[in-house]
Design an enzyme around this catalytic site. Structure first.
Site, PDB file in Angstrom:
ATOM      1  N   SER A 113     -20.399  33.580 -20.793  1.00  0.00           N
ATOM      2  CA  SER A 113     -21.789  33.120 -20.682  1.00  0.00           C
ATOM      3  C   SER A 113     -22.045  32.100 -19.582  1.00  0.00           C
ATOM      4  O   SER A 113     -23.204  31.714 -19.370  1.00  0.00           O
ATOM      5  CB  SER A 113     -22.256  32.553 -22.021  1.00  0.00           C
ATOM      6  N   LYS A 116     -24.754  32.902 -17.066  1.00  0.00           N
ATOM      7  CA  LYS A 116     -26.169  32.524 -17.200  1.00  0.00           C
ATOM      8  C   LYS A 116     -26.585  31.457 -16.194  1.00  0.00           C
ATOM      9  O   LYS A 116     -27.777  31.314 -15.894  1.00  0.00           O
ATOM     10  CB  LYS A 116     -26.455  32.072 -18.634  1.00  0.00           C
ATOM     11  N   SER A 308     -27.392  29.630 -25.186  1.00  0.00           N
ATOM     12  CA  SER A 308     -26.632  30.754 -24.625  1.00  0.00           C
ATOM     13  C   SER A 308     -27.262  32.066 -25.103  1.00  0.00           C
ATOM     14  O   SER A 308     -26.592  32.952 -25.639  1.00  0.00           O
ATOM     15  CB  SER A 308     -25.154  30.691 -25.022  1.00  0.00           C
TER      16      SER A 308
END
Length: 488
Positions: A113, A116, A308
């Site tokens: 993640s 991102k 997230s």
């Protein structure tokens, strides 16, 4: 005796009155010039001061941490057996962009993640931090037809969220009420409802995504119309709450669920919906009946990073693709994000197949993540990215109970702001740390060959410990002291 007491009391009162009158006259004479000197507060015609940086921009003056000092600080945590054999790290000074330590910092790693960060920067750079996404109701081709058109708003909800939730999303309830008012004003009380998801193209699941991601509550098939990010109650209804803890299976057909919810709301508002909602494309340049808009992109990006949130990330990547004229598919969105990073000067290693990092086929080098964070610290228009970074011990996935990184402690608490990332055998952390000397360090710590999924929590603890070591690092002070000792 009584008479004397009365006389004394009267004399005392008279003296008090004389003193009060004298003082009052003196004050009254002082007031006009004093009042004239007062400046009554007014609203300024324009900004009177620029905003400060969200965080300091680095050391600027004084000695920088040494590579040996940083290496010694990180050696223990990053040599933990739970991290496995494939560990990379990079630490830099955001003020100068100088790399202070690189341990395989240019090597492509599975980012999870932390992807991102790249998606968020590309979205803010391309769309602007005040961009909003619109969900519309338009006239269909038939006289009695209306169509709910998805605009790729990843925060859209059915009903208002609980008061404590932020940001406040647009709702289908508000859209249905506005639609019903418009229809009734036209004398229409019965419609056929369609829904349009043609804004996006391609499959709903990215390369490397197993269908189990939906059942585990990680994500839904990505479409341009959905509500509550597909989260469901135990009764199988839209949740109407921003609840990152809800790990129940998500909707496998989020667009149909959104359309069904909208039909029920229209019915409650006095509009009869004939039959079931059906997927169909809206006519070209249709007449708009009503619309609602999302919160600003700055708030959406912050929500994505703090939680997230995978659904938000995938929608933002597609919005980047749409804005630059690329296909709004997984491949088109991933390439659009990469190309935008290149335009911003980030030309180091990156390969993406999605926008969230859920795919194990994604690959990003630590140096790339560091450059992304450096851009956010250096350029005010991109600082929305920093506002959403979890704060160690206080918010998002770096706070208690929120993720495998929740155990972060010690000097990192309040001093580290970073994006977490984890898959089955992958753990990563990238962001900023205030060190013991008062400077800001940008870092990326990554391990993508954790020996087993059962060791993931232990691996995340090691990454947490490394971030805490950066916050505790007095590396520059020790180096300076040693230099003085030998007369350098």
């Amino acid at each position: 005796m009584v008479r004397r007491t009365r006389i004394a009391a009267l004399l005392t009162l008279a003296m008090i009155n004389v003193f009060t009158l004298t003082a009052g006259i003196a004050v009254a004479r002082m007031l006009p010039p004093r009042l004239a000197a007062l400046r009554v507060p007014t609203v300024a015609a324009g900004p009177v001061a620029g905003r400060d940086a969200v965080l300091g921009t680095g050391t600027q003056d004084g000695p920088l941490p040494t590579a040996n000092g940083l290496r010694n600080a990180l050696a223990g945590p990053l040599s933990a057996a739970a991290l496995g054999p494939h560990v990379s790290a990079l630490v830099a000074d955001p003020a100068t962009g100088r790399v202070l330590l690189s341990e395989h910092g240019g090597r492509l790693m599975t980012p999870a993640s932390t992807t991102k960060l790249a998606t968020g920067l590309a979205a803010v750079a391309v769309l602007g931090d005040d961009a909003r996404f619109t969900t519309r109701v338009v006239r269909g081709a038939a006289p009695d037809s209306i169509i709910l058109v998805g605009g790729g708003d990843p925060t859209l909800a059915v009903n208002p969220f609980p008061a404590q939730d932020y940001p406040r999303p647009a709702t289908l309830a508000s859209l249905a009420a506005a639609t019903a008012r418009a229809l009734i004003a036209q004398g229409r009380r019965s419609v056929v409802l369609g829904y349009d998801t043609s804004l996006y193209t391609g499959p709903g699941l990215a390369p490397g995504w197993p269908a189990a991601y939906i059942g585990a509550g990680d994500v839904t098939p990505i479409v341009s119309l959905e509500v509550d990010q597909g989260r469901l109650t135990t009764a199988g209804q839209p949740e109407d709450s921003d609840d990152p803890y809800n790990l129940r299976a998500r909707s496998s057909d989020p667009a149909a669920m959104a359309a069904g919810s909208f039909a029920a709301l229209l019915t409650a508002d006095g509009i009869h919906v004939t039959g079931s909602p059906a997927a169909q494309a809206a006519p070209a340049r249709p007449a708009e009946i009503a619309s609602v808009t999302s919160p600003p992109l700055s708030a959406v990006v912050a929500q994505m990073l703090e939680e997230s949130n995978n659904v938000i990330a995938e929608n933002l990547a597609r919005q980047v693709a749409l804005d630059v004229g690329a296909p709004a598919s997984f491949s088109g969105a991933a390439q659009a994000v990469i190309e935008e990073l290149k335009r911003l000067g980030v030309t180091t290693g990156i390969h993406l197949v999605d926008g969230s990092g859920l795919s194990p086929q994604d690959a990003i080098a630590p140096v790339t993540l560091v450059k992304v964070v450096e851009l956010a610290t250096d350029r005010p228009p991109y600082r929305a990215l920093l506002a959403g970074l979890p704060v160690a011990g206080f918010s998002g996935t770096l706070s208690a109970g929120e993720s495998v990184f929740a155990g972060i402690s010690g000097p990192a608490v309040g001093s580290v702001r970073a994006k977490t990332g984890n898959l089955g055998t992958v753990t990563s952390l990238a962001g900023l740390a205030y060190d013991k000397s008062g400077g800001v360090l940008v870092f990326a710590l990554m391990a993508d060959q954790v020996p087993s999924a059962g060791l993931l929590k232990e691996a995340a603890n090691a990454i947490d410990a490394a971030a805490s070591a950066l916050a505790a690092c007095g590396c520059r002070l020790r180096a300076l002291s040693a230099a003085r000792t030998v007369g350098l």
